[in-house]
Design an enzyme around this catalytic site. Structure first.
Site, PDB file in Angstrom:
ATOM      1  N   ASP A 177      -0.939  -6.121   0.079  1.00 22.41           N
ATOM      2  CA  ASP A 177      -1.298  -5.457   1.340  1.00 22.41           C
ATOM      3  C   ASP A 177      -2.802  -5.297   1.468  1.00 22.41           C
ATOM      4  OD1 ASP A 177       0.842  -4.932   2.997  1.00 22.41           O
ATOM      5  OD2 ASP A 177       1.407  -3.094   1.952  1.00 22.41           O
ATOM      6  N   ASP A 203       0.845  -1.206   0.000  1.00 22.19           N
ATOM      7  CA  ASP A 203       0.000   0.000   0.000  1.00 22.19           C
ATOM      8  C   ASP A 203       0.877   1.250   0.000  1.00 22.19           C
ATOM      9  OD1 ASP A 203       0.885  -0.157   2.601  1.00 22.19           O
ATOM     10  OD2 ASP A 203      -1.095   0.066   3.527  1.00 22.19           O
ATOM     11  N   SER A 204       2.201   1.064  -0.002  1.00 19.55           N
ATOM     12  CA  SER A 204       3.121   2.178  -0.258  1.00 19.55           C
ATOM     13  C   SER A 204       2.817   2.816  -1.612  1.00 19.55           C
ATOM     14  CB  SER A 204       4.580   1.697  -0.230  1.00 19.55           C
ATOM     15  OG  SER A 204       4.760   0.562  -1.040  1.00 19.55           O
ATOM     16  N   GLU A 230       9.576  -4.099  10.337  1.00 20.83           N
ATOM     17  CA  GLU A 230       9.946  -2.786   9.791  1.00 20.83           C
ATOM     18  C   GLU A 230      10.506  -1.879  10.883  1.00 20.83           C
ATOM     19  OE1 GLU A 230       7.146  -0.915   7.159  1.00 20.83           O
ATOM     20  OE2 GLU A 230       8.286   0.957   7.100  1.00 20.83           O
ATOM     21  N   GLU A 245      -0.918  -5.260   8.827  1.00 14.46           N
ATOM     22  CA  GLU A 245      -0.077  -4.696   9.879  1.00 14.46           C
ATOM     23  C   GLU A 245      -0.616  -5.096  11.248  1.00 14.46           C
ATOM     24  OE1 GLU A 245       0.409  -0.473   9.257  1.00 14.46           O
ATOM     25  OE2 GLU A 245       1.107  -0.782   7.203  1.00 14.46           O
ATOM     26  N   LYS A 271      -1.013  -9.340   3.173  1.00 17.01           N
ATOM     27  CA  LYS A 271      -0.218  -8.863   4.313  1.00 17.01           C
ATOM     28  C   LYS A 271      -1.056  -7.864   5.088  1.00 17.01           C
ATOM     29  CE  LYS A 271       3.506  -5.961   3.790  1.00 17.01           C
ATOM     30  NZ  LYS A 271       3.058  -4.761   4.527  1.00 17.01           N
TER      31      LYS A 271
HETATM   32  O1  KIV Z   1       3.646  -1.061   1.590  1.00 13.45           O
HETATM   33  C1  KIV Z   1       4.799  -1.503   1.492  1.00 13.45           C
HETATM   34  O2  KIV Z   1       5.480  -1.305   0.484  1.00 13.45           O
HETATM   35  C2  KIV Z   1       5.322  -2.285   2.599  1.00 13.45           C
HETATM   36  C3  KIV Z   1       6.775  -2.645   2.564  1.00 13.45           C
HETATM   37  C4  KIV Z   1       7.623  -1.457   2.609  1.00 13.45           C
HETATM   38  C5  KIV Z   1       7.127  -3.636   3.589  1.00 13.45           C
HETATM   39  O3  KIV Z   1       4.621  -2.615   3.482  1.00 13.45           O
END
Ligand code: KIV
Length: 285
Positions: free
Chosen positions: A107, A68-69, A202, A139, A137
């Site tokens: 994510d 989600d970056s 992280e 958090e 994934k």
């Molecule tokens: O959103 C993302 O890119 C991430 C990674 C940096 C681990 O969660």
């Protein structure tokens, strides 16, 4: 788009369309987890679109994360919070079509897994159904153990994300190194016990990440968590030198594509203005 102007469609068509070519086998979730036991370090990068995912996959990483970056990297937003489930699926679908070998993880966006296990399964189920991704994934550790358990029971593999959780940026007061040993150990154990197949660590001190890596049987994938983790993940734009803003200390760029793009665009502009481009060889008789 380019294309050969002389190309034409065949006039005859078989009654039976050709069978789709079998695709090479992707790394599976159990294989990914087993890398730890086998002592094989895991490399993982983010990707958000088809061409980047194809290149990253062909270059041979073990995992590709549709992070989600993308909220910051692709959409130019301030943080990851505005990213929606539909947007994650939009990008995941492009990546899913491109990848033949790496494990694809997507994510879960904020707050798609904070609204009860039923809604979390619904959201994660959509991601897997609509994108060819193999896992999600999220958090959290101990606080998300119930959700990790429910998703795993539904056949949806979960990578946990402990330490700095960017979706909690407001609660944390910024992107800071996470040093609470007891809480991090507890999160790591809770995520593993709940069925997570791997976890991202992280912004955790290297010595603490080393302790956690030794304490859990599932792989730890570090980002700003030192060399002892079982694997490493980076945002692909940071690796390639494409990031325009701040690049964190934990990144080691392996290219400077920003300069290369600027050079190429300037050259194009200058050649158009001077009449050097296009040449005779770029036109059709
Ligand atoms: O959103 C993302 O890119 C991430 C990674 C940096 C681990 O969660």
């Amino acid at each position: 788009m380019g294309g050969d102007a002389t190309a034409h469609t065949p006039l005859t068509r078989s009654a039976h369309p050709p069978l789709p070519m079998p695709r090479p086998q992707r790394i599976t979730v159990p294989e990914f987890t087993a890398f730890k036991k086998g002592g094989r370090k895991i490399s993982m990068l983010t990707a958000y679109d088809f061409p980047t995912a194809r290149l990253v996959d062909e270059a041979g990483v073990e995992g590709i994360l549709v992070g989600d970056s993308l909220g910051m990297v692709v959409q130019g937003r301030e943080n990851t919070l505005p990213v929606t489930l539909d947007e994650m699926i939009y990008h995941a679908e492009m990546v899913g079509r491109a990848v033949d070998r790496a494990l694809v993880v997507v994510d879960m966006p904020f707050p798609s897994y904070h609204l009860g296990t039923h809604k979390a399964i619904e959201a994660a189920g959509r991601i897997l159904k609509e994108s060819r991704a193999q896992a999600v994934k999220l958090e959290g550790g101990a606080d998300q153990a119930g959700v990790i358990q429910a998703l795993t029971a539904a056949g949806i593999p979960v990578m946990a994300h402990c330490g700095l959780g960017p979706q909690s940026v407001h609660q944390l007061g910024g992107y800071r190194v996470q040093r609470n040993r007891d809480q991090l150990m507890n999160d790591a154990h809770a995520a593993a016990d709940a069925g997570a197949f791997a976890m991202v660590l992280e912004c955790v001190p290297s010595s603490l990440a080393e302790e956690i890596t030794a304490a859990v049987t599932i792989p730890t994938i570090g980002i700003g968590a030192g060399p002892a983790c079982d694997g490493q993940v980076l945002v692909v734009n940071d690796l390639l030198g494409l990031t325009t803003g701040h690049v964190p200390r934990f990144v080691k760029p392996q290219a400077d594509l920003k300069s290369e793009i600027t050079r190429a665009v300037k050259a194009f502009g200058e050649e158009v203005r001077s009449g050097e481009f296009p040449g005779d060889e770029h036109g059709y008789a």
